[in-house]
Design an enzyme around this catalytic site. Structure first.
Site, PDB file in Angstrom:
ATOM      1  N   ASP A 107       0.815  -1.213   0.000  1.00  0.00           N
ATOM      2  CA  ASP A 107       0.000   0.000   0.000  1.00  0.00           C
ATOM      3  C   ASP A 107       0.849   1.263   0.000  1.00  0.00           C
ATOM      4  OD1 ASP A 107      -2.029   1.819   0.234  1.00  0.00           O
ATOM      5  OD2 ASP A 107      -2.388   1.443   2.361  1.00  0.00           O
ATOM      6  N   TYR A 273       2.026  11.310   1.571  1.00  0.00           N
ATOM      7  CA  TYR A 273       1.634  10.410   0.497  1.00  0.00           C
ATOM      8  C   TYR A 273       2.668  10.570  -0.610  1.00  0.00           C
ATOM      9  CZ  TYR A 273      -3.101  10.244   2.484  1.00  0.00           C
ATOM     10  OH  TYR A 273      -4.178  10.067   3.292  1.00  0.00           O
ATOM     11  N   ASP A 299      -1.519   5.494  -5.349  1.00  0.00           N
ATOM     12  CA  ASP A 299      -1.871   4.582  -4.273  1.00  0.00           C
ATOM     13  C   ASP A 299      -2.140   3.152  -4.762  1.00  0.00           C
ATOM     14  OD1 ASP A 299      -2.866   3.351  -2.046  1.00  0.00           O
ATOM     15  OD2 ASP A 299      -4.487   4.766  -1.695  1.00  0.00           O
ATOM     16  N   THR A 302      -5.380   1.233  -3.365  1.00  0.00           N
ATOM     17  CA  THR A 302      -6.748   1.578  -3.743  1.00  0.00           C
ATOM     18  C   THR A 302      -7.033   0.997  -5.120  1.00  0.00           C
ATOM     19  OG1 THR A 302      -6.928   3.531  -2.351  1.00  0.00           O
ATOM     20  CG2 THR A 302      -8.244   3.538  -4.334  1.00  0.00           C
TER      21      THR A 302
END
Ligand code: NAG
Ligand code: NAG
Ligand code: NAG
Ligand code: NAG
Ligand code: NAG
Length: 467
Positions: A107, A273, A299, A302
């Site tokens: 992730d 991030y 990401d 996701t």
């Protein structure tokens, strides 16, 4: 109103083919630069002569400094598994002494490592769990841990132990042992999650595994790279399937996976991030208005792609007969599956296409002619306003660079593309030989906390950091 009955009904399309034969991978030490690799036909005479010269020089240096030939491993890779038709991608790491292996979601949208502990019992399903008392090197930090994701929570306490992955080992990596997990957050065989974003996002306030390795110069190049496969439009796709590869320390070891140059874009501001300015977006060739300065988090955790409601509405306004989905799919849109939707995203100078197969996230039922689009409305009160998940990442080779902090994309090679949807052996959880070990730097200071209210479905593993 459209009834939406099944989650992952698949296209019934036929596919043939086999894995493409791997081409010879060129290995170049040092920084990943944005240059294409060319192979020349070497003259055998020159090669032999240069080789002998190079060996002599190296032997002399070793003699002079009294050193031994260093066997330090500085690049490594981990095979990824594609779970539930591109819904999530996991890899394998090992924890403890003796080392036990666990399958964890990879992730890049969060920064904590956690695995379920044996105290979790049946609530954690049938996946492997960590029994801290059977590791001689486990240390209990006794600090409570809890994290909330778009799709559920995990709770437990922090500990420290040897963590190994892709041939690298951190001897005192902090992570959470989780004894409470929301229903549906993990499916077997996954035991947890490896956060691959930056320490400032870590709910545990611990330095992430990858960042310790990058900061300790354990890697040839301070970066890791990801290739993800596509099975969502393959007939007879099973779960799990081979999911691609995570390379650590290099993007050249597997240069067979991309072609052309890697286009890097620097992260604006403090990394948390892996986020980039999203410069433009087109649908069927028409530009969508994007708020200037809007950033997008890259990401792997996701499945789909979330963005501001106004932009998402504008995307579907370019797709005839599309309409907002209702019920549990609120925030998503449906459109006729017969429409081929082409979306392109631009970061910096480069433009990248999303395959229509990835735009078509799912048919709403196995027999329906209506599809659910991969773009959904995201409601966040802070940047990043966009979350760019696997629906995009399956279309590019992605490089996550520590220094300078940036994300790079390259076109996938025909070798990588040939891995999509063709079946094959799913990598099993294995603990590779470790050839580089480092210690974790002290606890990461939390530079700032982010607060978001990510509520959309299938925003699988973007952490919501609560103040
Ligand atoms: C799946 O989508 C890719 C990308 O659009 C396409 O090249 C491939 O042919 C599709 N596979 C099938 C089985 O339709
Ligand atoms: C590079 O990719 C090819 C094709 O997927 C694969 O066969 C090979 O094992 C990979 N090598 C490494 C070192 O990752
Ligand atoms: C570690 O500490 C926590 C909090 O004090 C406790 O709940 C947990 O049982 C301990 N774990 C082990 C393996 O001792
Ligand atoms: C990627 O491929 C497209 C289509 O072939 C090409 O136009 C583009 O220049 C390539 N991008 C890079 C960075 O090589
Ligand atoms: C890991 O061990 C090193 C050396 O013993 C120490 O300096 C460092 O603070 C430790 N890191 C953590 C996160 O405990």
């Amino acid at each position: 109103m459209i009834p939406i009955l099944s989650l992952l009904s698949l296209f019934a399309l036929s596919t043939t083919g086999t894995f493409g034969a791997p081409t010879e991978a060129a290995t170049i030490a040092g920084q990943c630069q944005s240059i294409p690799l060319l192979r020349r036909n070497p003259s055998p005479y020159d090669i032999g002569r240069l080789g002998a010269l190079a060996k002599r020089q190296r032997d002399n240096v070793i003699l002079k400094y009294g050193g031994q030939t260093k066997q330090r491993r500085s690049t490594g890779y981990n095979s990824i598994v594609d779970q539930q038709f591109d819904s999530s991608y996991y890899g394998t790491l090992a924890i403890g002494t003796p080392a036990e292996s666990f399958d964890v979601i990879l992730d890049t949208g969060s920064s904590d490592l956690w695995v379920t502990g044996s105290s979790c019992g049946t609530a954690c399903g049938t996946s492997a769990t960590l029994n801290p008392s059977s590791s001689s090197t486990f240390q209990n930090l006794t600090t409570p841990f809890s994290i909330k994701y778009g799709s559920g929570n995990a709770e437990g306490y922090l500990g420290q132990d040897v963590v190994q992955m892709a041939g690298f080992s951190v001897s005192n990596q902090s992570f959470a042992v989780v004894d409470l997990v929301s229903d549906g957050l993990l499916t077997s065989p996954m035991s947890g999650l490896l956060g691959l974003a930056w320490s400032s996002l870590a709910k545990s306030q611990q330095t992430p595994f990858w960042q310790t390795l990058a900061a300790s110069n354990a890697w040839d190049s301070p970066l890791f790279a990801v290739q993800l496969t596509r099975y969502s439009n393959a007939s007879n796709a099973k779960t799990p399937e081979p999911g691609g590869v995570l390379n650590m320390g290099t993007c050249y070891t597997n240069s067979s996976l991309y072609t052309g140059s890697i286009e890097y874009i620097d992260i604006p501001g403090t990394p948390s991030y892996w986020y980039l300015p999203l410069d433009s977006l087109t649908v069927q060739g028409n530009s969508i208005t994007i708020t200037s300065g809007t950033t997008a988090a890259i990401d792997t955790g996701t499945t789909n792609i979330g963005g501001p409601a106004s932009s998402i509405q504008a995307i579907y306004a370019n797709i005839p007969d599309s309409q907002p989905a209702t019920g549990e799919w609120e925030g998503y849109y449906t459109y006729p599956c017969s429409t081929t939707v082409n979306v392109e995203l631009s970061f910096g100078e480069s433009t990248w296409s999303i395959s229509p197969a990835d735009f078509a996230f799912s048919r709403i039922t196995s027999t329906s002619t209506e599809c659910l689009g991969a773009f959904f409305e995201l409601t966040t009160d802070t940047d990043p306003a966009w979350i760019i998940g696997d629906a995009f990442l399956k279309n590019v080779y992605s490089v996550f660079r520590y220094n300078p902090a940036s994300v790079g994309f390259a076109n996938l090679s025909s070798v990588a593309i040939a891995e999509n949807g063709v079946g094959g052996t799913v990598p099993s959880a294995t603990i590779g030989a470790v050839s580089a070990t480092v210690v974790s730097t002290s606890t990461a200071p939390r530079s700032y906390a982010l607060s978001t209210s990510l509520s959309a479905l299938f925003l699988t593993f973007s952490a919501i950091i609560l103040l």
